[in-house]
Every structure is written in structure tokens, then in C-alpha cells.
Design a protein around this motif. Structure first.
Motif, PDB file in Angstrom:
ATOM      1  N   ARG A  73     -33.943  21.391  17.234  1.00  8.23           N
ATOM      2  CA  ARG A  73     -34.540  20.015  16.373  1.00  8.23           C
ATOM      3  C   ARG A  73     -34.020  18.770  16.779  1.00  8.23           C
ATOM      4  O   ARG A  73     -34.730  17.803  17.116  1.00  8.23           O
ATOM      5  CB  ARG A  73     -34.677  20.462  15.030  1.00  8.23           C
ATOM      6  CG  ARG A  73     -35.866  21.247  14.297  1.00  8.23           C
ATOM      7  CD  ARG A  73     -35.875  21.140  12.926  1.00  8.23           C
ATOM      8  NE  ARG A  73     -35.075  22.651  12.667  1.00  8.23           N
ATOM      9  CZ  ARG A  73     -34.152  22.772  11.619  1.00  8.23           C
ATOM     10  NH1 ARG A  73     -34.048  21.670  10.911  1.00  8.23           N
ATOM     11  NH2 ARG A  73     -33.741  23.987  11.274  1.00  8.23           N
ATOM     12  N   ARG A  74     -32.690  18.773  16.825  1.00  9.07           N
ATOM     13  CA  ARG A  74     -31.965  17.637  17.371  1.00  9.07           C
ATOM     14  C   ARG A  74     -32.523  17.280  18.547  1.00  9.07           C
ATOM     15  O   ARG A  74     -32.727  16.099  18.730  1.00  9.07           O
ATOM     16  CB  ARG A  74     -30.322  17.784  16.960  1.00  9.07           C
ATOM     17  CG  ARG A  74     -29.892  16.534  16.749  1.00  9.07           C
ATOM     18  CD  ARG A  74     -28.061  16.534  16.522  1.00  9.07           C
ATOM     19  NE  ARG A  74     -28.151  17.599  15.262  1.00  9.07           N
ATOM     20  CZ  ARG A  74     -27.283  18.564  15.220  1.00  9.07           C
ATOM     21  NH1 ARG A  74     -26.232  18.640  16.246  1.00  9.07           N
ATOM     22  NH2 ARG A  74     -27.052  19.334  14.207  1.00  9.07           N
ATOM     23  N   ALA A  75     -32.385  18.039  19.367  1.00 12.31           N
ATOM     24  CA  ALA A  75     -32.699  17.889  20.764  1.00 12.31           C
ATOM     25  C   ALA A  75     -33.998  17.519  21.029  1.00 12.31           C
ATOM     26  O   ALA A  75     -34.233  16.642  21.747  1.00 12.31           O
ATOM     27  CB  ALA A  75     -32.452  18.987  21.739  1.00 12.31           C
ATOM     28  N   THR A  76     -34.999  18.014  20.427  1.00 12.97           N
ATOM     29  CA  THR A  76     -36.339  17.598  20.421  1.00 12.97           C
ATOM     30  C   THR A  76     -36.439  16.366  19.813  1.00 12.97           C
ATOM     31  O   THR A  76     -37.290  15.567  20.273  1.00 12.97           O
ATOM     32  CB  THR A  76     -36.960  18.698  19.679  1.00 12.97           C
ATOM     33  OG1 THR A  76     -36.795  20.032  20.180  1.00 12.97           O
ATOM     34  CG2 THR A  76     -38.686  18.401  19.642  1.00 12.97           C
ATOM     35  N   ARG A  77     -35.830  16.160  18.892  1.00  9.01           N
ATOM     36  CA  ARG A  77     -36.025  14.771  18.327  1.00  9.01           C
ATOM     37  C   ARG A  77     -35.688  13.601  19.096  1.00  9.01           C
ATOM     38  O   ARG A  77     -36.094  12.724  19.372  1.00  9.01           O
ATOM     39  CB  ARG A  77     -35.254  14.448  17.089  1.00  9.01           C
ATOM     40  CG  ARG A  77     -36.177  13.848  15.930  1.00  9.01           C
ATOM     41  CD  ARG A  77     -35.373  13.781  14.434  1.00  9.01           C
ATOM     42  NE  ARG A  77     -35.094  15.139  14.094  1.00  9.01           N
ATOM     43  CZ  ARG A  77     -33.989  15.726  13.501  1.00  9.01           C
ATOM     44  NH1 ARG A  77     -32.868  14.761  13.478  1.00  9.01           N
ATOM     45  NH2 ARG A  77     -33.941  16.800  13.012  1.00  9.01           N
ATOM     46  N   ARG A  78     -34.289  13.906  19.804  1.00  3.35           N
ATOM     47  CA  ARG A  78     -33.802  12.764  20.800  1.00  3.35           C
ATOM     48  C   ARG A  78     -34.737  12.727  22.196  1.00  3.35           C
ATOM     49  O   ARG A  78     -35.081  11.557  22.476  1.00  3.35           O
ATOM     50  CB  ARG A  78     -32.766  13.461  21.274  1.00  3.35           C
ATOM     51  CG  ARG A  78     -31.484  13.233  20.414  1.00  3.35           C
ATOM     52  CD  ARG A  78     -30.233  13.568  20.799  1.00  3.35           C
ATOM     53  NE  ARG A  78     -29.066  13.361  19.758  1.00  3.35           N
ATOM     54  CZ  ARG A  78     -27.817  14.121  20.049  1.00  3.35           C
ATOM     55  NH1 ARG A  78     -27.815  14.918  20.689  1.00  3.35           N
ATOM     56  NH2 ARG A  78     -27.177  14.041  18.972  1.00  3.35           N
ATOM     57  N   LEU A  79     -35.538  13.835  22.642  1.00  2.00           N
ATOM     58  CA  LEU A  79     -36.288  13.885  23.472  1.00  2.00           C
ATOM     59  C   LEU A  79     -37.581  12.954  23.289  1.00  2.00           C
ATOM     60  O   LEU A  79     -38.152  12.205  23.834  1.00  2.00           O
ATOM     61  CB  LEU A  79     -36.750  15.176  23.945  1.00  2.00           C
ATOM     62  CG  LEU A  79     -37.727  15.085  25.252  1.00  2.00           C
ATOM     63  CD1 LEU A  79     -37.370  14.730  26.569  1.00  2.00           C
ATOM     64  CD2 LEU A  79     -38.102  16.683  25.567  1.00  2.00           C
ATOM     65  N   ALA A  80     -38.069  13.066  22.202  1.00  2.00           N
ATOM     66  CA  ALA A  80     -39.258  12.559  21.658  1.00  2.00           C
ATOM     67  C   ALA A  80     -38.876  10.982  21.422  1.00  2.00           C
ATOM     68  O   ALA A  80     -39.744  10.084  21.789  1.00  2.00           O
ATOM     69  CB  ALA A  80     -39.720  13.051  20.488  1.00  2.00           C
ATOM     70  N   CYS A  81     -37.857  10.516  20.892  1.00  2.00           N
ATOM     71  CA  CYS A  81     -37.322   9.175  20.750  1.00  2.00           C
ATOM     72  C   CYS A  81     -37.219   8.810  22.167  1.00  2.00           C
ATOM     73  O   CYS A  81     -37.634   7.514  22.348  1.00  2.00           O
ATOM     74  CB  CYS A  81     -36.142   8.940  20.054  1.00  2.00           C
ATOM     75  SG  CYS A  81     -36.212   9.411  18.279  1.00  2.00           S
ATOM     76  N   ALA A  82     -36.873   9.251  23.331  1.00  4.29           N
ATOM     77  CA  ALA A  82     -36.477   8.898  24.607  1.00  4.29           C
ATOM     78  C   ALA A  82     -37.836   8.675  25.166  1.00  4.29           C
ATOM     79  O   ALA A  82     -38.137   7.389  25.905  1.00  4.29           O
ATOM     80  CB  ALA A  82     -35.681   9.619  25.293  1.00  4.29           C
ATOM     81  N   LEU A  83     -38.919   9.652  24.997  1.00  2.00           N
ATOM     82  CA  LEU A  83     -40.347   9.329  25.584  1.00  2.00           C
ATOM     83  C   LEU A  83     -41.038   8.172  24.981  1.00  2.00           C
ATOM     84  O   LEU A  83     -41.500   7.399  25.661  1.00  2.00           O
ATOM     85  CB  LEU A  83     -41.087  10.773  25.559  1.00  2.00           C
ATOM     86  CG  LEU A  83     -40.230  11.789  26.449  1.00  2.00           C
ATOM     87  CD1 LEU A  83     -41.310  12.996  26.093  1.00  2.00           C
ATOM     88  CD2 LEU A  83     -40.702  11.328  27.968  1.00  2.00           C
ATOM     89  N   ALA A  84     -40.865   7.927  23.655  1.00  2.79           N
ATOM     90  CA  ALA A  84     -41.436   6.910  22.964  1.00  2.79           C
ATOM     91  C   ALA A  84     -40.689   5.497  23.613  1.00  2.79           C
ATOM     92  O   ALA A  84     -41.506   4.443  23.649  1.00  2.79           O
ATOM     93  CB  ALA A  84     -41.258   7.034  21.349  1.00  2.79           C
ATOM     94  N   ALA A  85     -39.336   5.460  23.538  1.00  2.00           N
ATOM     95  CA  ALA A  85     -39.007   4.287  24.170  1.00  2.00           C
ATOM     96  C   ALA A  85     -39.228   3.983  25.737  1.00  2.00           C
ATOM     97  O   ALA A  85     -39.583   2.959  25.852  1.00  2.00           O
ATOM     98  CB  ALA A  85     -37.445   4.397  24.092  1.00  2.00           C
ATOM     99  N   ALA A  86     -39.423   4.904  26.399  1.00  2.00           N
ATOM    100  CA  ALA A  86     -39.807   4.813  27.726  1.00  2.00           C
ATOM    101  C   ALA A  86     -41.464   4.189  27.736  1.00  2.00           C
ATOM    102  O   ALA A  86     -41.691   3.305  28.471  1.00  2.00           O
ATOM    103  CB  ALA A  86     -39.946   5.969  28.435  1.00  2.00           C
ATOM    104  N   GLY A  87     -42.300   4.878  26.797  1.00  3.39           N
ATOM    105  CA  GLY A  87     -43.744   4.381  26.653  1.00  3.39           C
ATOM    106  C   GLY A  87     -43.590   2.957  26.115  1.00  3.39           C
ATOM    107  O   GLY A  87     -44.693   2.130  26.789  1.00  3.39           O
ATOM    108  N   LEU A  88     -42.765   2.589  25.270  1.00  2.00           N
ATOM    109  CA  LEU A  88     -42.855   1.124  24.857  1.00  2.00           C
ATOM    110  C   LEU A  88     -42.392   0.193  26.168  1.00  2.00           C
ATOM    111  O   LEU A  88     -42.859  -1.012  25.966  1.00  2.00           O
ATOM    112  CB  LEU A  88     -42.025   0.903  23.436  1.00  2.00           C
ATOM    113  CG  LEU A  88     -42.662   1.555  22.255  1.00  2.00           C
ATOM    114  CD1 LEU A  88     -41.839   1.467  21.004  1.00  2.00           C
ATOM    115  CD2 LEU A  88     -44.053   0.848  22.054  1.00  2.00           C
ATOM    116  N   GLY A  89     -41.526   0.878  26.819  1.00  5.03           N
ATOM    117  CA  GLY A  89     -41.048  -0.186  27.753  1.00  5.03           C
ATOM    118  C   GLY A  89     -42.165  -0.457  28.918  1.00  5.03           C
ATOM    119  O   GLY A  89     -42.257  -1.311  29.671  1.00  5.03           O
TER     120      GLY A  89
END
Length: 140
Positions: free
Chosen positions: A12-28
Motif C-alpha cells: 500500500r505504501r509503494a502504491t501510494r508513493r507511485l500515485a503521488c509521483a505520477l500526480a506530481a509529474a502530471g502537474l508538472g
């Protein structure tokens, strides 16, 4: 070889980190994607250059024919090309083009029976007439 089991909390922690990284990349990437929609240069109605929408065109052209080196020396020499070009617009971006051209040139004349030291007899006219028809694609 011993494998460690994947713990549900670590997954769950790895999935959350991956989702946050993808969201940050999308915002960038989002501002760059929005900026790519800006018009660079001029709008088509304000452009200085206009696309040709006429049915046909006719006009002269001038060029230069460059002939390669001829080891024997009998090929026509380099010369000016003059001619007339006629274009008919078929459909965007296709034209049918016809060219009639003239190349006034000269070539060297040799006497094959004479010795090689003085077998050059002079020059002679080698006027070349040409006709060319083509379909042209005006891509821009």
C-alpha cells in the motif's frame, strides 16, 4: 534462496508513493501542455504570405545546367537553361506542371583518325530542347 513475502502495508505504501509521483509529474506537465496551445507567429488571416488559390500559373524560369567532367571530352558543356513553365491547380496540394526548356550549349569535336596530340577539331553547337510534365505536391 529465500524470498521475503510482500507485506500488505509495504504494498500500500509503494502504491501510494507511485500515485503521488505520477500526480506530481502530471502537474508538472500540465502547464507545458497548456502553453503549447499558444499561437506562435501570426494567425492565417494576418499572415504576410498567402497561399496561392488560383487555377493556373504561367511564367518564365532560368537556371544553370552543370555537366560533369567528361574523360573523353564530347559531352555538352555547362550552360544556361531558359524556359517557360505552366502550372494547373488540381486539388490541394497537387499541381500538374509542364515545362518547355532550351539549353544552348557547345561540345568539343575530335578527329578519331588524327594523332592524339592534335586530334581536336574545335567546338560545335549542342542545343538541347526539353519538355517535362509532372505532378507536383506542394507540402508545407
Amino acid at each position: 534462496m529465500t524470498r521475503f513475502p510482500i507485506l500488505p502495508t509495504a504494498l500500500r505504501r509503494a502504491t501510494r508513493r507511485l500515485a503521488c509521483a505520477l500526480a506530481a509529474a502530471g502537474l508538472g506537465i500540465a502547464p507545458a501542455a497548456l502553453a503549447a496551445q499558444d499561437v506562435i507567429g501570426r494567425l492565417p488571416q494576418d499572415a504576410v504570405l498567402r497561399s496561392l488559390h488560383d487555377g493556373q500559373r504561367m511564367g518564365p524560369f532560368v537556371g544553370w545546367l552543370v555537366t560533369g567532367r567528361d574523360p573523353v571530352g564530347v559531352r555538352a558543356h555547362s550552360s544556361v537553361i531558359t524556359g517557360l513553365r505552366y502550372d494547373v491547380f488540381l486539388s490541394n496540394p497537387v499541381y500538374f506542371s509542364v515545362r518547355v526548356l532550351d539549353i544552348p550549349s557547345t561540345h568539343d569535336v575530335y578527329l578519331p583518325a588524327a594523332p592524339s596530340t592534335n586530334n581536336r577539331a574545335g567546338t560545335a553547337l549542342a542545343n538541347l530542347l526539353g519538355f517535362e510534365a509532372a505532378f507536383e505536391f506542394a507540402l508545407s
